[in-house]
Enzyme design. Structure first.
Site, PDB file in Angstrom:
ATOM      1  N   HIS A 261       0.862  -1.185   0.000  1.00  0.00           N
ATOM      2  CA  HIS A 261       0.000   0.000   0.000  1.00  0.00           C
ATOM      3  C   HIS A 261       0.895   1.230   0.000  1.00  0.00           C
ATOM      4  CE1 HIS A 261      -3.175   2.799   1.116  1.00  0.00           C
ATOM      5  NE2 HIS A 261      -4.013   1.841   0.763  1.00  0.00           N
ATOM      6  N   ASP A 315      -7.776  -5.460   0.144  1.00  0.00           N
ATOM      7  CA  ASP A 315      -8.284  -6.378  -0.875  1.00  0.00           C
ATOM      8  C   ASP A 315      -7.924  -7.827  -0.615  1.00  0.00           C
ATOM      9  OD1 ASP A 315      -9.566  -4.471  -2.487  1.00  0.00           O
ATOM     10  OD2 ASP A 315      -7.644  -3.819  -3.279  1.00  0.00           O
TER      11      ASP A 315
HETATM   12  N1  CMC Z   1       4.220  -7.447  -4.243  1.00  0.00           N
HETATM   13  C1  CMC Z   1       5.557  -7.400  -4.296  1.00  0.00           C
HETATM   14  N2  CMC Z   1       6.281  -6.293  -4.123  1.00  0.00           N
HETATM   15  C2  CMC Z   1       5.610  -5.161  -3.875  1.00  0.00           C
HETATM   16  C3  CMC Z   1       4.205  -5.138  -3.787  1.00  0.00           C
HETATM   17  C4  CMC Z   1       3.512  -6.326  -3.980  1.00  0.00           C
HETATM   18  N3  CMC Z   1       2.173  -6.368  -3.920  1.00  0.00           N
HETATM   19  N4  CMC Z   1       3.808  -3.878  -3.545  1.00  0.00           N
HETATM   20  C5  CMC Z   1       4.920  -3.132  -3.481  1.00  0.00           C
HETATM   21  N5  CMC Z   1       6.011  -3.910  -3.681  1.00  0.00           N
HETATM   22  C6  CMC Z   1       7.419  -3.477  -3.663  1.00  0.00           C
HETATM   23  C7  CMC Z   1       7.807  -2.935  -5.029  1.00  0.00           C
HETATM   24  O1  CMC Z   1       8.322  -3.953  -5.869  1.00  0.00           O
HETATM   25  C8  CMC Z   1       8.833  -1.899  -4.651  1.00  0.00           C
HETATM   26  O2  CMC Z   1      10.051  -2.559  -4.357  1.00  0.00           O
HETATM   27  P1  CMC Z   1      11.466  -1.881  -4.749  1.00  0.00           P
HETATM   28  O3  CMC Z   1      11.495  -0.593  -3.967  1.00  0.00           O
HETATM   29  O4  CMC Z   1      12.477  -2.877  -4.311  1.00  0.00           O
HETATM   30  O5  CMC Z   1      11.430  -1.659  -6.223  1.00  0.00           O
HETATM   31  C9  CMC Z   1       8.304  -1.319  -3.344  1.00  0.00           C
HETATM   32  O6  CMC Z   1       7.539  -2.379  -2.778  1.00  0.00           O
HETATM   33  C10 CMC Z   1       7.417  -0.112  -3.543  1.00  0.00           C
HETATM   34  O7  CMC Z   1       6.421  -0.459  -4.494  1.00  0.00           O
HETATM   35  P2  CMC Z   1       5.657   0.576  -5.414  1.00  0.00           P
HETATM   36  O8  CMC Z   1       5.028  -0.146  -6.568  1.00  0.00           O
HETATM   37  O9  CMC Z   1       6.556   1.723  -5.728  1.00  0.00           O
HETATM   38  O10 CMC Z   1       4.542   1.062  -4.417  1.00  0.00           O
HETATM   39  P3  CMC Z   1       3.328   2.015  -4.785  1.00  0.00           P
HETATM   40  O11 CMC Z   1       3.063   2.797  -3.569  1.00  0.00           O
HETATM   41  O12 CMC Z   1       3.555   2.747  -6.058  1.00  0.00           O
HETATM   42  O13 CMC Z   1       2.153   0.983  -5.083  1.00  0.00           O
HETATM   43  C11 CMC Z   1       0.402  -0.531  -4.745  1.00  0.00           C
HETATM   44  C12 CMC Z   1       1.205   0.624  -4.148  1.00  0.00           C
HETATM   45  C13 CMC Z   1      -0.803  -0.806  -3.878  1.00  0.00           C
HETATM   46  C14 CMC Z   1      -0.112  -0.144  -6.157  1.00  0.00           C
HETATM   47  C15 CMC Z   1       1.310  -1.769  -4.822  1.00  0.00           C
HETATM   48  O14 CMC Z   1       1.679  -2.179  -3.519  1.00  0.00           O
HETATM   49  C16 CMC Z   1       0.655  -2.910  -5.586  1.00  0.00           C
HETATM   50  O15 CMC Z   1       0.698  -2.924  -6.832  1.00  0.00           O
HETATM   51  N6  CMC Z   1       0.037  -3.900  -4.865  1.00  0.00           N
HETATM   52  C17 CMC Z   1      -0.638  -5.001  -5.512  1.00  0.00           C
HETATM   53  C18 CMC Z   1      -2.007  -4.567  -6.028  1.00  0.00           C
HETATM   54  C19 CMC Z   1      -2.979  -4.337  -4.884  1.00  0.00           C
HETATM   55  O16 CMC Z   1      -3.137  -5.163  -4.009  1.00  0.00           O
HETATM   56  N7  CMC Z   1      -3.691  -3.206  -4.965  1.00  0.00           N
HETATM   57  C20 CMC Z   1      -4.677  -2.820  -3.954  1.00  0.00           C
HETATM   58  C21 CMC Z   1      -4.213  -1.626  -3.206  1.00  0.00           C
HETATM   59  S1  CMC Z   1      -5.091  -1.271  -1.695  1.00  0.00           S
HETATM   60  C22 CMC Z   1      -6.717  -0.929  -2.073  1.00  0.00           C
HETATM   61  C23 CMC Z   1      -6.977  -0.104  -3.275  1.00  0.00           C
HETATM   62  O17 CMC Z   1      -6.300   0.883  -3.555  1.00  0.00           O
HETATM   63  O18 CMC Z   1      -7.932  -0.437  -3.953  1.00  0.00           O
END
Ligand code: CMC
Length: 392
Positions: A261, A315
């Site tokens: 998140h 989720d």
């Molecule tokens: N699985 C593996 N690694 C992850 C995940 C994940 N689900 N989420 C973040 N990371 C890692 C990512 O690879 C990165 O690592 P590094 O710094 O080594 O490159 C670090 O954590 C930061 O990730 P980010 O993508 O820059 O984080 P963000 O804040 O841009 O994205 C997020 C947040 C929710 C989009 C992301 O965590 C994600 O894609 N999660 C999976 C999809 C998901 O479950 N979405 C629902 C979100 S909560 C409810 C909603 O919004 O509807």
């Protein structure tokens, strides 16, 4: 004029001032209008909480009764909306159907009297009342059935489950579903709420505001993650395959659905409550075959990625609750939209209070003063893209 460095995804950049909800991502706290969501989940209902979010305070009994009564009265859909839905392909995603139907409401209630409190109230009531009916109607119509009329003797959550399943709702199931709606009702400036606010800032009608938010919620990185979680659990198939699945995700750098998140760096407080709700349902109706896989995933992801603050988000467990309630997987995100409509409306109303149109700036990275090349002298755009001259 640029005020600060460019931050992809606007991470950490305030887009507004708001008194609607508060998140402490380090300590896993979520409050609506200052009240902890755990307390609301124990004592409140989705409609009472919607009132709190939209009008800024908990309603008196009289105010609540009136609000609930208005919503019951407006649950039915105009037959033209139902006729429009009959033309939708049954293979279409229910989020697309919902977005089209929300926008279509604007055709029927097109007056934009945004300075009139009665207009605002009517729009709030109509949207909260009709969106669940639209979701349930599309579900029945795509199976070739006529939609079921709402039942005035049932509360908000019970009526939705009834319209969806054509069965008398179980009281525990209805209460748990109502808490799920409450937990999903609002969450500060996430992507869909931001989308709602940007649309609202143009002073367009509230149906356009909600339609743009529904479109934004649909993506797998946002509300669409709840159905992706179930596909993931299906693919994993058994607890024995969890480690290999995670190895593959980490190697290929693919995101594990339902984890991570932007704001929470600990387990999302809503995930903890939803997990408890899932367990209550399993106790009464039987354990879900995927629950052990989910528990093993939570354990392993926390060990492997906890140092990056990657824990279950809202989720991760919601899908297991919805499955037990008999909700089809591709309706999980529309159900999220039913709930989040309350938060979107609260932000719409707040935005109107001190509106200024959103118009951010950009950092231009393209060429300047480029010549116009006549057609016979041009090189193929595709070839240039291949060697990196032209970027999309
Ligand atoms: N699985 C593996 N690694 C992850 C995940 C994940 N689900 N989420 C973040 N990371 C890692 C990512 O690879 C990165 O690592 P590094 O710094 O080594 O490159 C670090 O954590 C930061 O990730 P980010 O993508 O820059 O984080 P963000 O804040 O841009 O994205 C997020 C947040 C929710 C989009 C992301 O965590 C994600 O894609 N999660 C999976 C999809 C998901 O479950 N979405 C629902 C979100 S909560 C409810 C909603 O919004 O509807």
């Amino acid at each position: 004029m640029t005020f600060c460095e460019y931050r992809p995804g606007l991470e950490g950049i305030p887009a507004t001032q708001s008194s609607i909800s508060f998140v402490d991502g380090q300590n896993g706290i979520l409050e609506y209008r200052g009240i902890n969501v755990e307390e609301l989940a124990q004592h409140s209902t989705f409609l009472e909480t919607s009132y709190l979010l939209i009008w800024g305070g908990l309603p008196t009994q009289e105010e609540l009764d009136e609000f609930e009564h208005e919503i019951r009265f407006h649950r039915r859909l105009k037959y033209r909306i139902r006729d429009m839905m009959k033309c939708f392909p049954e293979s279409g995603h229910p989020m697309d159907a919902l977005q089209a139907c929300a926008a279509a409401l604007g055709l029927f209630y097109s007056r934009r009297a945004l300075d009139n409190p009665a207009y605002i109230r009517a729009a709030v009531v109509r949207l909260l009342a009709k969106i669940p009916t639209m979701v349930a109607a599309f579900q029945l119509m795509r199976k070739g059935n006529d939609p079921i009329q709402p039942r005035d003797d049932l509360d908000y959550a019970g009526n939705f489950l009834y319209m969806l399943t054509e069965q008398e709702p179980d009281p525990l199931a209805a209460r748990i579903f109502d808490i799920c709606l409450l937990l999903h009702a609002e969450h500060t400036i996430n992507a869909s709420t931001f989308s709602a606010m940007v649309t609202a800032s143009t002073l367009t009608d509230p149906y356009g505001v909600i339609a743009s938010a529904v479109g934004t919620l649909a993506g797998p990185l946002h509300g669409g993650a709840n159905e992706e979680v179930i596909f993931m659990l299906e693919e994993i198939g058994s607890v024995d395959n969890v480690e290999a699945y995670l190895d593959k995700c980490l190697q290929q750098k693919t995101k594990i659905m339902g984890f991570g998140h932007r704001v929470y760096k600990v387990k999302d407080p809503r995930a903890s409550i939803l997990q408890q709700l899932a367990e209550q349902l399993f106790e009464k109706f039987g354990r879900d075959e995927y629950y052990d896989i989910a528990l093993a995933m939570e354990q392993s992801v926390s060990e492997r990625l906890g140092h990056k603050g990657i824990y279950p988000n809202v989720d991760f467990y919601s899908g297991l609750v919805y499955r037990k309630l008999g909700i089809p997987t591709d309706l999980f995100t529309p159900v999220f939209a039913i709930a989040r409509t309350a938060g979107w409306l609260a932000h719409w109303k707040e935005q109107l209070g001190e509106n200024r149109i959103f118009r951010p700036t950009q950092i231009y990275t393209g060429p300047r003063n480029a010549p116009y090349i006549s057609v016979e002298k041009r090189q193929s755009v595709q070839d240039q893209a291949l060697i990196g001259f032209v970027t999309g």
